[in-house]
Write an enzyme that holds these catalytic residues in place. Sequence first.
Site, mmCIF file in Angstrom:
data_model
loop_
_atom_site.group_PDB
_atom_site.id
_atom_site.type_symbol
_atom_site.label_atom_id
_atom_site.label_comp_id
_atom_site.label_asym_id
_atom_site.label_seq_id
_atom_site.Cartn_x
_atom_site.Cartn_y
_atom_site.Cartn_z
ATOM 1 N N HIS A 20 1.973 4.628 -2.855
ATOM 2 C CA HIS A 20 2.134 6.062 -2.583
ATOM 3 C C HIS A 20 3.549 6.522 -2.940
ATOM 4 O O HIS A 20 3.744 7.556 -3.583
ATOM 5 C CB HIS A 20 1.878 6.353 -1.103
ATOM 6 N N HIS A 38 0.837 -1.197 0.000
ATOM 7 C CA HIS A 38 0.000 0.000 0.000
ATOM 8 C C HIS A 38 0.878 1.255 0.000
ATOM 9 O O HIS A 38 0.699 2.156 -0.827
ATOM 10 C CB HIS A 38 -0.903 -0.003 1.233
ATOM 11 N N GLU A 39 1.837 1.294 0.914
ATOM 12 C CA GLU A 39 2.707 2.468 1.008
ATOM 13 C C GLU A 39 3.651 2.561 -0.192
ATOM 14 O O GLU A 39 4.029 3.657 -0.604
ATOM 15 C CB GLU A 39 3.508 2.435 2.312
#
Length: 419
Positions: free
Chosen positions: A22, A18-19
């Site tokens: 980003h 998920h990170e």
Amino acid sequence: METAIAFIIIFGSIVFFHELGHFIFAKRAGIMVREFAIGMGPKIFGMTKGETLYTIRLLPIGGYVRMAGEDMDSVELQPGYRLGIHLNENNEIDQIVLNQNKQFPDMLFLEVERSDLSKEMFIEGYDEDEQLVRYKVSRNAVINENGNETFIAPYDRQFGSKTVGQRSMAIFAGPLFNFILSFVIFLLLGLLQGVPTYEPVITTVVADSPAAQAGMKDGDLVTEIDGSPISTWDELSEEVRVSANEKMDFTVNRDGESLEFTITPNEVTAGKEKVGQIGVQYISPMEKNPVKALAYGAEQTYDTTLLIFTALGNLITGQFSIDDLSGPVGIYKVTEEVAQLGVYNLMYWAALLSINLGIMNLLPLPALDGGRLLFFLFEAIRGKPVDKQKEGMIHFVGIMLLMVLMVVVTWNDIQRFFF
């Protein structure tokens, strides 16, 4: 111990991807990433590479990518502040020391009069001879404060300087990578375990059942029912379900030989319905095929996403209550149960959790990725951003509400599993 390791690996991998979404799209947009963190709370490990600090933190309840220009990231040098500076070969400031405990060779001292470390990139102040001097700040300058080094972030490297599209993509990429991770896991399951063929092959015939009494055996492949071709287990199951107490003619293939059986399904109660059963059990045959594994990965990702959206809709309409939700404790307990069923089941569970995290983060709620995307949508429509203080307050309230929800859900989990 094995459960704890499985939980850490699964949850850590989901948060990492998920990170990573980003991080990658922030870097692609030219945004400086100050920290890439897995976990929350106190730091237990940290490593700086380039301009980014990579950390693992104590609490396994999430993670974050801290981008330059977000929140309280900017550094302002107030007039009258005394600091140390170091100049590079171009006579530009490459080191700014906000305390005098650390000394550099040839370090100069200034009393700040004016400065801009974001756009114009300069510091103006009085030197030790009380002469007013002005120095340009290098784009790669470092601020040293109490032993902590932070890179200067020129405005074009800050989150707020990018277009609405670039900022939106940097935020949306987190949930997007959760869906990608799930697809990869399902793809691996298809490659390693095989793809279900859903052929109507009888796995087990229950003793004394209508099928057993008629002469059916394990491994029989049903090809026709009442003269109609049967190609999938779902077709066989539906035909039997609606034919309770009715004679049915089955044609099966047994070791290349075609056989026929007449079976009358028993009538049983399933929920509020009366359905037919012939007394057979089914586990789909598996086929290892790379092309089908790709399709399987996409289908499973899509079907699981629809399943979670349906559950979310049931929560909104009141068919589920907050007592049905689970937090970290509940996820840990389910992980413990799934771990006993083997690595493939753990992989499926990880894919399910990854999609769930992606969907939850896309909800248009303050403090979540979906909430931030909603603000970007308003900005695109209005032609100007929402006031930062107002947006920050809304996100703060959202964080507080999410923390309250987390406490309630965790307490429900504790009561459910330990009392």
